[in-house]
Scaffold this motif. Structure first.
Motif, short mmCIF file in Angstrom:
data_model
loop_
_atom_site.label_atom_id
_atom_site.label_comp_id
_atom_site.label_asym_id
_atom_site.label_seq_id
_atom_site.Cartn_x
_atom_site.Cartn_y
_atom_site.Cartn_z
N LEU A 1 0.83 -1.21 0.00
CA LEU A 1 0.00 0.00 0.00
C LEU A 1 0.86 1.25 0.00
N ASN A 2 1.92 1.24 0.77
CA ASN A 2 2.83 2.38 0.83
C ASN A 2 3.53 2.61 -0.51
N LEU A 3 3.95 1.50 -1.15
CA LEU A 3 4.67 1.61 -2.42
C LEU A 3 3.74 2.13 -3.53
N THR A 4 2.54 1.55 -3.60
CA THR A 4 1.62 1.97 -4.67
C THR A 4 1.15 3.41 -4.46
N SER A 5 1.13 3.88 -3.22
CA SER A 5 0.76 5.28 -2.96
C SER A 5 1.82 6.24 -3.48
N GLN A 6 3.02 5.70 -3.72
CA GLN A 6 4.11 6.54 -4.24
C GLN A 6 4.14 6.60 -5.77
N TYR A 7 3.19 5.90 -6.42
CA TYR A 7 3.09 6.04 -7.88
C TYR A 7 2.94 7.53 -8.22
N SER A 8 3.62 7.97 -9.25
CA SER A 8 3.43 9.35 -9.69
C SER A 8 2.01 9.51 -10.21
N GLU A 9 1.54 10.75 -10.32
CA GLU A 9 0.18 10.99 -10.81
C GLU A 9 -0.01 10.41 -12.21
N LYS A 10 1.04 10.49 -13.01
CA LYS A 10 0.97 9.96 -14.38
C LYS A 10 0.85 8.44 -14.35
N MET A 11 1.61 7.79 -13.47
CA MET A 11 1.52 6.34 -13.32
C MET A 11 0.14 5.91 -12.83
N LYS A 12 -0.44 6.70 -11.92
CA LYS A 12 -1.77 6.38 -11.40
C LYS A 12 -2.82 6.44 -12.50
N ARG A 13 -2.67 7.42 -13.40
CA ARG A 13 -3.61 7.51 -14.51
C ARG A 13 -3.49 6.31 -15.44
N ASP A 14 -2.25 5.88 -15.67
CA ASP A 14 -2.03 4.69 -16.51
C ASP A 14 -2.61 3.45 -15.86
N ARG A 15 -2.41 3.32 -14.55
CA ARG A 15 -2.92 2.16 -13.83
C ARG A 15 -4.44 2.14 -13.84
N LYS A 16 -5.05 3.31 -13.69
CA LYS A 16 -6.51 3.40 -13.73
C LYS A 16 -7.04 2.95 -15.08
N LYS A 17 -6.34 3.32 -16.15
CA LYS A 17 -6.74 2.92 -17.50
C LYS A 17 -6.68 1.41 -17.64
N GLU A 18 -5.63 0.79 -17.11
CA GLU A 18 -5.51 -0.67 -17.16
C GLU A 18 -6.66 -1.34 -16.41
N VAL A 19 -6.92 -0.87 -15.20
CA VAL A 19 -7.98 -1.47 -14.37
C VAL A 19 -9.34 -1.34 -15.06
N GLU A 20 -9.61 -0.19 -15.63
CA GLU A 20 -10.88 0.02 -16.33
C GLU A 20 -11.03 -0.93 -17.51
N PHE A 21 -9.94 -1.15 -18.24
CA PHE A 21 -9.99 -2.04 -19.40
C PHE A 21 -10.31 -3.47 -18.97
#
Length: 355
Positions: free
Chosen positions: A291-311
């Motif tokens: 949880l601590n590591l994933t919270s350190q994702y940059s905002e750009k990485m979080k947007r990419d991850r959100k796109k993956e999850v949505e797909f």
């Protein structure tokens, strides 16, 4: 008339016996080192010509072969059940014998090649939480750094600049794999194609696949952009002659380590990071770290991850569950880990990183 029917039955029985004999033969051969070495050498000898054979065709030839074979099987079964035609049964058994032989001779026996990890480390690599955490922290920083350098679309999601260049770069990078690990020759011919069944693939969870009959590498062009570059490298590693899924991923990882293609770097580093997090997630004591590591994702990485999850969430269902289960059974039947366990790939990465 009775004698004729009897002779036809005996011929069909002979083809059925041959098929069973093939199962037994290839099972025995899979246990013999000399035989495995022979099939590996044969693949090296034929792979350049095999890939060249269909590389000039724009569409995937293999994707046409599969439905034709399926239709032939359905038609034959209907004829056998409905009309009880012995000649149809004979043709079906000949088809099954031929297909199975070609598959094993061209590809199936490569699943029994010596494990790659033996070429990296002579001692067994231990996966500890500390090692995984250190490597995960390292790859988080690499992902953060690389993400700042790549392009993105109007929604701030990572986008690929030139997919053709990625394919060509992977082909060149295969020539520079570490010699102590890879002795296979790279093929100077590009044969990587979009699957004709990309919309269906969305629902299956399959990112790409290698066709042993046409030697083509196929991928799903509808995937989130973060998945595509590494998927291409993975499928092209199969074309080199690495049958095991986790080893193909490792060869893809090795290729990209020497790449200056930022799209390839980001996709691969993100794949490694996610693999490390999956390995850590198998121990609940690591939940806080994850949880601590994933919270350190940059905002750009979080947007990419959100796109993956949505797909992937939009394509979940019975079909994806079915293909997930069947793929896991296929992996296990060929001495590979199932889709849930990622330790062998992580073992390979850890062993290489610790050299």
């Amino acid at each position: 008339m009775e004698d004729t029917k009897k002779n036809i039955f005996l011929k069909n029985k002979s083809w059925a016996i041959i098929l069973v004999a093939q199962f037994l033969l290839f099972f025995i051969l899979s246990k013999i080192d000399f035989a495995i070495h022979f099939f590996s050498d044969f693949f090296e000898w034929k792979k350049k010509f095999h890939i060249m054979l269909f590389s000039g065709v724009r569409i995937s030839v293999g994707d046409i072969i599969y439905p034709l074979a399926f239709l032939f099987l359905i038609y034959s079964l209907i004829q056998i059940i409905k009309n009880r035609k012995s000649s149809t049964l004979k043709h079906l058994l000949i088809f099954l014998n031929t297909t199975y032989f070609i598959y094993q001779f061209f590809w199936g026996m490569l699943y029994f090649q010596p494990l790659l990890i033996k070429k990296i480390s002579r001692t067994e690599v231990e996966i500890s939480n500390d090692n995984l955490k250190q490597l995960a922290s390292k790859y988080l920083k690499l992902c953060q750094e690389t993400r700042e350098k790549v392009s993105e679309d109007d929604n701030g999601i990572f986008k690929i600049n030139d997919i053709q260049k990625i394919k060509e770069d992977i082909l060149k990078l295969q020539n520079h794999l570490p010699k102590q690990i890879n002795q296979k020759k790279a093929v100077p011919v590009l044969s990587v194609k979009s699957s004709l069944y990309d919309k269906f693939m969305n629902k299956t969870g399959i990112l790409g696949y290698y066709n042993p009959f046409s030697a083509e590498a196929q991928y799903n062009p509808n995937l989130p952009a973060t998945n595509i570059p590494f998927t291409l490298a993975h499928e092209m590693a199969h074309q080199l002659g690495y049958a095991r899924e986790q080893e193909a991923s490792f060869i893809a990882y090795l290729c990209v380590k020497n790449s200056d293609n930022l799209d390839l770097q980001y996709s691969t580093r993100l794949y490694v990071l996610k693999g490390l997090l999956r390995a850590l997630s198998q121990d609940k004591r690591n939940n806080d770290f994850i949880l601590n590591l994933t919270s350190q994702y940059s905002e750009k990485m979080k947007r990419d991850r959100k796109k993956e999850v949505e797909f992937y969430e939009s394509n979940e269902g019975i079909i994806s569950d079915f293909f997930g289960i069947t793929n896991e059974l296929f992996l296990k039947s060929n001495q590979q880990e199932g889709r849930i366990t990622y330790s062998y790939f992580i073992n390979l990465v850890l062993a290489y990183e610790q050299q």
